[in-house]
Write a protein that holds these residues in place. Sequence first.
Motif, PDB file in Angstrom:
ATOM      1  N   LYS A 168     -80.300  21.577  -1.321  1.00  0.00           N
ATOM      2  CA  LYS A 168     -78.769  21.793  -1.123  1.00  0.00           C
ATOM      3  C   LYS A 168     -78.342  22.711  -2.195  1.00  0.00           C
ATOM      4  N   LYS A 169     -78.797  22.850  -3.355  1.00  0.00           N
ATOM      5  CA  LYS A 169     -78.324  23.668  -4.523  1.00  0.00           C
ATOM      6  C   LYS A 169     -78.307  24.937  -4.264  1.00  0.00           C
ATOM      7  N   TYR A 170     -79.261  25.138  -3.603  1.00  0.00           N
ATOM      8  CA  TYR A 170     -79.713  26.699  -3.121  1.00  0.00           C
ATOM      9  C   TYR A 170     -78.979  27.294  -1.834  1.00  0.00           C
ATOM     10  N   ASN A 171     -78.452  26.366  -1.314  1.00  0.00           N
ATOM     11  CA  ASN A 171     -77.859  26.733   0.083  1.00  0.00           C
ATOM     12  C   ASN A 171     -78.895  26.866   1.383  1.00  0.00           C
ATOM     13  N   ILE A 172     -80.067  26.035   0.861  1.00  0.00           N
ATOM     14  CA  ILE A 172     -80.873  26.414   2.024  1.00  0.00           C
ATOM     15  C   ILE A 172     -80.983  24.809   2.643  1.00  0.00           C
ATOM     16  N   LYS A 173     -80.660  25.000   4.085  1.00  0.00           N
ATOM     17  CA  LYS A 173     -80.431  23.967   4.945  1.00  0.00           C
ATOM     18  C   LYS A 173     -81.865  23.716   5.803  1.00  0.00           C
ATOM     19  N   ILE A 174     -82.182  22.228   6.051  1.00  0.00           N
ATOM     20  CA  ILE A 174     -83.126  21.673   6.630  1.00  0.00           C
ATOM     21  C   ILE A 174     -82.884  20.696   7.799  1.00  0.00           C
ATOM     22  N   GLN A 175     -83.570  21.031   8.788  1.00  0.00           N
ATOM     23  CA  GLN A 175     -83.513  20.047   9.810  1.00  0.00           C
ATOM     24  C   GLN A 175     -84.810  19.656  10.624  1.00  0.00           C
ATOM     25  N   THR A 176     -84.585  18.696  11.454  1.00  0.00           N
ATOM     26  CA  THR A 176     -85.921  18.340  12.122  1.00  0.00           C
ATOM     27  C   THR A 176     -85.310  18.387  13.625  1.00  0.00           C
ATOM     28  N   ILE A 177     -86.231  18.477  14.559  1.00  0.00           N
ATOM     29  CA  ILE A 177     -85.899  18.468  16.039  1.00  0.00           C
ATOM     30  C   ILE A 177     -87.376  17.372  16.403  1.00  0.00           C
ATOM     31  N   ASN A 178     -86.756  16.465  17.058  1.00  0.00           N
ATOM     32  CA  ASN A 178     -87.540  15.426  17.727  1.00  0.00           C
ATOM     33  C   ASN A 178     -87.643  15.444  19.159  1.00  0.00           C
ATOM     34  N   GLY A 243     -74.690  20.612  11.673  1.00  0.00           N
ATOM     35  CA  GLY A 243     -75.257  19.571  12.494  1.00  0.00           C
ATOM     36  C   GLY A 243     -75.869  18.605  12.030  1.00  0.00           C
ATOM     37  N   LYS A 244     -76.657  17.716  12.749  1.00  0.00           N
ATOM     38  CA  LYS A 244     -77.509  16.411  12.267  1.00  0.00           C
ATOM     39  C   LYS A 244     -78.680  16.885  11.636  1.00  0.00           C
ATOM     40  N   PHE A 245     -79.221  16.169  10.582  1.00  0.00           N
ATOM     41  CA  PHE A 245     -80.552  16.430  10.024  1.00  0.00           C
ATOM     42  C   PHE A 245     -81.536  16.242  11.132  1.00  0.00           C
ATOM     43  N   ARG A 246     -81.467  15.133  11.631  1.00  0.00           N
ATOM     44  CA  ARG A 246     -82.425  14.564  12.580  1.00  0.00           C
ATOM     45  C   ARG A 246     -81.846  14.846  14.192  1.00  0.00           C
ATOM     46  N   ASN A 247     -82.822  15.478  15.072  1.00  0.00           N
ATOM     47  CA  ASN A 247     -82.134  15.565  16.374  1.00  0.00           C
ATOM     48  C   ASN A 247     -83.228  15.042  17.253  1.00  0.00           C
ATOM     49  N   VAL A 248     -82.924  13.854  17.910  1.00  0.00           N
ATOM     50  CA  VAL A 248     -83.975  13.424  18.846  1.00  0.00           C
ATOM     51  C   VAL A 248     -83.371  13.823  20.168  1.00  0.00           C
ATOM     52  N   VAL A 249     -83.993  14.161  20.998  1.00  0.00           N
ATOM     53  CA  VAL A 249     -83.417  14.769  22.626  1.00  0.00           C
ATOM     54  C   VAL A 249     -84.521  14.120  23.480  1.00  0.00           C
ATOM     55  N   PRO A 250     -84.280  13.402  24.400  1.00  0.00           N
ATOM     56  CA  PRO A 250     -82.875  13.088  24.879  1.00  0.00           C
ATOM     57  C   PRO A 250     -82.308  11.594  24.180  1.00  0.00           C
ATOM     58  N   LYS A 251     -80.994  11.588  24.745  1.00  0.00           N
ATOM     59  CA  LYS A 251     -80.456  10.305  23.982  1.00  0.00           C
ATOM     60  C   LYS A 251     -80.953   9.116  23.916  1.00  0.00           C
ATOM     61  N   PHE A 252     -81.573   8.781  25.231  1.00  0.00           N
ATOM     62  CA  PHE A 252     -82.159   7.544  25.846  1.00  0.00           C
ATOM     63  C   PHE A 252     -83.258   7.368  24.911  1.00  0.00           C
ATOM     64  N   VAL A 253     -84.120   8.384  24.414  1.00  0.00           N
ATOM     65  CA  VAL A 253     -85.416   8.299  23.487  1.00  0.00           C
ATOM     66  C   VAL A 253     -84.774   7.835  22.182  1.00  0.00           C
ATOM     67  N   GLU A 254     -83.536   8.457  21.671  1.00  0.00           N
ATOM     68  CA  GLU A 254     -83.023   8.235  20.176  1.00  0.00           C
ATOM     69  C   GLU A 254     -82.735   6.712  20.027  1.00  0.00           C
ATOM     70  N   ASP A 255     -82.125   6.362  21.148  1.00  0.00           N
ATOM     71  CA  ASP A 255     -81.694   4.928  21.399  1.00  0.00           C
ATOM     72  C   ASP A 255     -83.095   4.052  21.374  1.00  0.00           C
ATOM     73  N   MET A 256     -84.185   4.148  22.221  1.00  0.00           N
ATOM     74  CA  MET A 256     -85.181   3.528  22.072  1.00  0.00           C
ATOM     75  C   MET A 256     -85.798   3.488  20.850  1.00  0.00           C
ATOM     76  N   ILE A 257     -85.852   4.688  19.791  1.00  0.00           N
ATOM     77  CA  ILE A 257     -86.643   4.525  18.637  1.00  0.00           C
ATOM     78  C   ILE A 257     -85.673   3.610  17.666  1.00  0.00           C
ATOM     79  N   LYS A 258     -84.490   3.536  17.777  1.00  0.00           N
ATOM     80  CA  LYS A 258     -83.681   2.962  16.875  1.00  0.00           C
ATOM     81  C   LYS A 258     -83.966   1.489  17.269  1.00  0.00           C
TER      82      LYS A 258
END
Length: 269
Positions: A168-178, A243-258
Motif C-alpha cells: 500500500k505504501k508504494y501505491n501498488i494494488k493487489i487483487q484476486t479473482i476466484n 474494487g474488492k480485494f477478493r472477487n468470487v464469481v458468480p455470486k451463488f458460489v461466493e455465498d456457498m463458500i461463505k
Amino acid sequence: MENKTILITGAGSGFREGTAIGLAQSGYQVIAGVQISPQVTSLRNKAKELGLEGNLRVEKLDILDHFDVEYALTWDIDILFSNAGKGEAGPVFEIPIELVRSNFETNVFAPLDLAQKFIAKWINEKRGGKVVFTSSMGGLFTPPGFGIYVATKHALEAIAEAMLDELKKYNIKIQTINPGAYLTGYNETMSDNAFRWLDDSKNFTKRDEMKATFASLLDKPEGRLDPKEMIDAMIKIVPSDTGKFRNVVPKFVEDMIKEHQIKAWDVEI
C-alpha cells in the motif's frame, strides 16, 4: 485507465484469451503472453481478424522460461494479470510428489517470481502498479480429488493477502479473482490428468471411484457455467482502480463458500 498497459499471462486459451480480446476491444493496451509458439500465431491471427493489432500484442511468455521472463521485464506495463497455471488432480494421499512440486512451481513459485520482479521495477521507478492473481473458488475451500491444485490456489491467496498490506505504501494494488466452475475445458482436462498415473493394480484409490468423484463435482449445471460471465467480470475488474480485494464469481458460489467456511468451524473428525 484506457492508457494503461496490461500484461496477461497464460492468455493462450480460456478466460485469459477472452479477457485479452475483451480488454483490447475496450480500448486498453494489452500484451497477451502465451506459453507456446502455436498460440502466438493463433491469437495474432484472431487479433488481425478483429482489427485489434494496434492494441493487442501477442508474445510468447512461458513463465517457467527465464529467457521469456527476462524479455517480459523489458515491457512497460501498468497491470500484471497473472493467470498462467496448470492443474493436477487425484487423491492427495497418493499423488506422486513430483507432480505436486511441478504444480506448485507453475502455479505459485513462477507467478510469485514474476510479480516480485515487476513490483521491484515499479518501486525503483517510483510509480504505482497493480497485480491481479487468478485464484479459484478452490482457493477458499477444498473439494475431494482436487486437493493439490487448490492447495496452490490457497497459497496464492495467502501471498496476495500479505502483498495487499505490504505494498500500500508504494501505491501498488493487489487483487484476486476466484472463478467458479466454468466450462472452459480446464477442469475436465485437469481431472483427466489423474488417470496418467492412477493404476488399479497399485493405488488404493480405484479409477472408477475417482471418475465418480469428479463427476459428482463437474457433471451438473453449477459445474458447467457459461465462461462469458467470468470473462465479462474480468474485463471490469482487472483495469479498475478500485474494487474488492477478493472477487468470487458468480455470486451463488461466493455465498456457498461463505457458508462452507462458517460450517468448517464445526467439522469433526
